[in-house]
Design a protein around this motif. Structure first.
Motif, short mmCIF file in Angstrom:
data_model
loop_
_atom_site.label_atom_id
_atom_site.label_comp_id
_atom_site.label_asym_id
_atom_site.label_seq_id
_atom_site.Cartn_x
_atom_site.Cartn_y
_atom_site.Cartn_z
N ARG A 1 0.85 -1.20 0.00
CA ARG A 1 0.00 0.00 0.00
C ARG A 1 0.88 1.25 0.00
O ARG A 1 1.93 1.27 0.65
N ALA A 2 0.42 2.26 -0.71
CA ALA A 2 1.16 3.52 -0.75
C ALA A 2 1.18 4.16 0.63
O ALA A 2 0.14 4.24 1.30
N ASP A 3 2.36 4.60 1.05
CA ASP A 3 2.47 5.28 2.34
C ASP A 3 3.19 6.62 2.21
O ASP A 3 3.49 7.27 3.21
N HIS A 4 3.47 7.01 0.96
CA HIS A 4 4.10 8.32 0.74
C HIS A 4 3.51 8.93 -0.52
O HIS A 4 3.41 8.28 -1.56
N ARG A 5 3.08 10.17 -0.39
CA ARG A 5 2.47 10.89 -1.52
C ARG A 5 3.22 12.19 -1.76
O ARG A 5 3.42 12.98 -0.84
N GLU A 6 3.64 12.40 -3.00
CA GLU A 6 4.32 13.64 -3.37
C GLU A 6 3.56 14.32 -4.50
O GLU A 6 3.25 13.68 -5.51
N VAL A 7 3.25 15.59 -4.34
CA VAL A 7 2.64 16.38 -5.40
C VAL A 7 3.77 16.92 -6.28
O VAL A 7 4.54 17.78 -5.86
N LEU A 8 3.88 16.39 -7.50
CA LEU A 8 4.93 16.81 -8.41
C LEU A 8 4.59 18.13 -9.10
O LEU A 8 5.45 18.99 -9.28
N LEU A 9 3.33 18.27 -9.49
CA LEU A 9 2.85 19.47 -10.18
C LEU A 9 1.43 19.74 -9.74
O LEU A 9 0.66 18.80 -9.45
N GLY B 1 12.37 8.25 -25.07
CA GLY B 1 13.25 9.03 -24.21
C GLY B 1 12.89 8.97 -22.75
O GLY B 1 13.47 9.69 -21.93
N GLY B 2 11.92 8.13 -22.39
CA GLY B 2 11.53 8.00 -20.99
C GLY B 2 10.65 9.11 -20.47
O GLY B 2 10.49 9.25 -19.25
N LEU B 3 10.08 9.92 -21.37
CA LEU B 3 9.19 10.99 -20.92
C LEU B 3 7.81 10.44 -20.59
O LEU B 3 7.36 9.44 -21.16
N LEU B 4 7.13 11.11 -19.68
CA LEU B 4 5.78 10.76 -19.30
C LEU B 4 4.83 11.69 -20.05
O LEU B 4 5.00 12.92 -20.03
N TYR B 5 3.82 11.11 -20.70
CA TYR B 5 2.86 11.90 -21.48
C TYR B 5 1.49 11.84 -20.83
O TYR B 5 1.08 10.81 -20.28
N MET B 6 0.76 12.99 -20.88
CA MET B 6 -0.53 13.11 -20.21
C MET B 6 -1.46 13.95 -21.07
O MET B 6 -1.04 14.94 -21.68
N LEU B 7 -2.72 13.58 -21.09
CA LEU B 7 -3.72 14.31 -21.86
C LEU B 7 -4.61 15.16 -20.96
O LEU B 7 -4.79 14.86 -19.78
N GLN B 8 -5.16 16.23 -21.54
CA GLN B 8 -6.24 16.96 -20.90
C GLN B 8 -7.27 17.32 -21.95
O GLN B 8 -6.96 17.42 -23.14
N GLY B 9 -8.53 17.50 -21.53
CA GLY B 9 -9.61 17.80 -22.45
C GLY B 9 -9.84 19.28 -22.66
O GLY B 9 -9.12 20.14 -22.13
N TYR B 10 -10.88 19.59 -23.41
CA TYR B 10 -11.13 20.94 -23.89
C TYR B 10 -11.63 21.90 -22.81
O TYR B 10 -11.24 23.07 -22.77
N TYR B 11 -12.50 21.42 -21.93
CA TYR B 11 -13.23 22.34 -21.05
C TYR B 11 -12.50 22.66 -19.75
O TYR B 11 -13.13 22.79 -18.69
N ILE B 12 -11.20 22.78 -19.79
CA ILE B 12 -10.45 23.19 -18.61
C ILE B 12 -9.33 24.14 -19.02
O ILE B 12 -8.91 24.18 -20.18
N ASP C 1 9.28 15.31 -17.95
CA ASP C 1 10.52 14.60 -17.65
C ASP C 1 10.58 14.38 -16.14
O ASP C 1 10.73 15.34 -15.37
N THR C 2 10.46 13.12 -15.71
CA THR C 2 10.42 12.83 -14.28
C THR C 2 11.76 13.06 -13.60
O THR C 2 11.82 13.16 -12.37
N ARG C 3 12.84 13.15 -14.38
CA ARG C 3 14.16 13.38 -13.79
C ARG C 3 14.43 14.86 -13.56
O ARG C 3 14.91 15.26 -12.50
N THR C 4 14.11 15.68 -14.54
CA THR C 4 14.37 17.11 -14.42
C THR C 4 13.14 17.91 -14.01
O THR C 4 13.24 19.10 -13.71
N ARG C 5 11.97 17.27 -14.04
CA ARG C 5 10.68 17.89 -13.72
C ARG C 5 10.32 18.99 -14.72
O ARG C 5 9.65 19.97 -14.37
N ARG C 6 10.73 18.82 -15.93
CA ARG C 6 10.38 19.78 -16.99
C ARG C 6 9.06 19.38 -17.64
O ARG C 6 8.92 18.26 -18.14
#
Length: 259
Positions: A139-147, A167-178, A200-205
């Motif tokens: 079970r998760a016992d540590h939570r970090e807000v990255l962004l 390149g190991g980058l993390l990709y994320m989508l968002q929708g129109y109404y925000i 980029d999870t290493r540099t937080r870019r």
């Protein structure tokens, strides 16, 4: 029961339904038209999971599930109770037989992505979280807000569908109404409307990979590094996208591409 699967239809197809089929996985399976050389089997269903928003396998073959029974709206005074689940096929018979709760203190998580080290990245409303299990009890016992600062005006369009890319980058989508306004180490990042983020999870870019589409709801890279996105509301099917591309429904753009 809820079968693990995906069926994408235009929003208009969900209106004025009269003949609603029974929610039986076996009945649904019997209606499938499967290409030659393929077969479809039920891998998981209720009560192992409920209302999955995203699924993602880790390197151990376990299926991580962002599950939100709260969706689409949190009630007044309702406590956080949505979950990240881990499903496993412990006996190797091709069907999940174990469901574990990794975290149950979430509100409408839109995506989950294992980090390869026993933790996971989670799209959580206006936040991108990283969850860790430091004592090894599952079970998760540590939570970090990255962004933080991602738009949260419409729960249908908040941050979702996390995926690893070239390149190991993390990709994320968002929708129109925000509207998103995120403060980063590299300056503010703003995206009003739909789009695809890279992180980029290493540099937080954090950067905007592409803009637009009415409700981008799925993305994938092929073996050559080309990216494709689906639009859940635009009716344009599968779209070929690339860095800095701009599509229909990106606000205030003078030129857009046709999907």
């Amino acid at each position: 029961p809820l079968a693990l699967g995906c069926l994408c239809l235009p929003a208009t197809a969900q209106r004025n339904l009269r003949d609603i089929p029974p929610p039986d996985p076996q009945v649904e399976k019997a209606s499938f038209k499967v290409a030659d050389g393929f077969e479809v089997n039920l891998w998981a269903a209720d009560p192992l999971l409920a209302k999955p928003a995203q699924i993602s396998f880790d390197r151990r073959g376990r299926l991580w599930v962002a599950s939100s029974e709260t969706y689409p709206q949190l009630n007044v005074n309702q406590d956080p109770g949505d979950r990240i689940l881990i499903l496993e096929d412990t006996d190797g018979d091709g069907r999940a037989d174990k469901s574990s709760v990794y975290d149950d203190q979430l509100i409408i998580p839109g995506g989950v992505l294992p980090d390869g080290s026993g933790g996971a990245y989670v799209a959580h409303g206006e936040e991108l979280l990283h969850l860790r299990d430091r004592d090894g009890d599952g079970r998760a016992d540590h939570r970090e807000v990255l962004l933080s600062g991602f738009g949260s005006e419409d729960t249908h369009h908040t941050l979702h569908r996390l995926r690893w890319g070239p390149g190991g980058l993390l990709y994320m989508l968002q929708g129109y109404y925000i509207g998103t306004h995120v403060e980063t180490l590299y300056g503010p990042r703003r995206l009003n409307g739909g789009g695809l983020w890279s992180y980029d999870t290493r540099t937080r870019r954090l950067e905007i990979y592409s803009r637009g589409l009415v409700n981008p709801w799925g993305m994938v890279f092929d073996r050559w590094g080309q990216s494709f996105q689906t639009d859940g509301a635009g009716g344009q099917g599968i779209n070929y996208t690339f860095p800095d591309s701009v599509f229909l429904a990106s606000p205030h753009e003078h030129r857009t591409l046709t999907g």
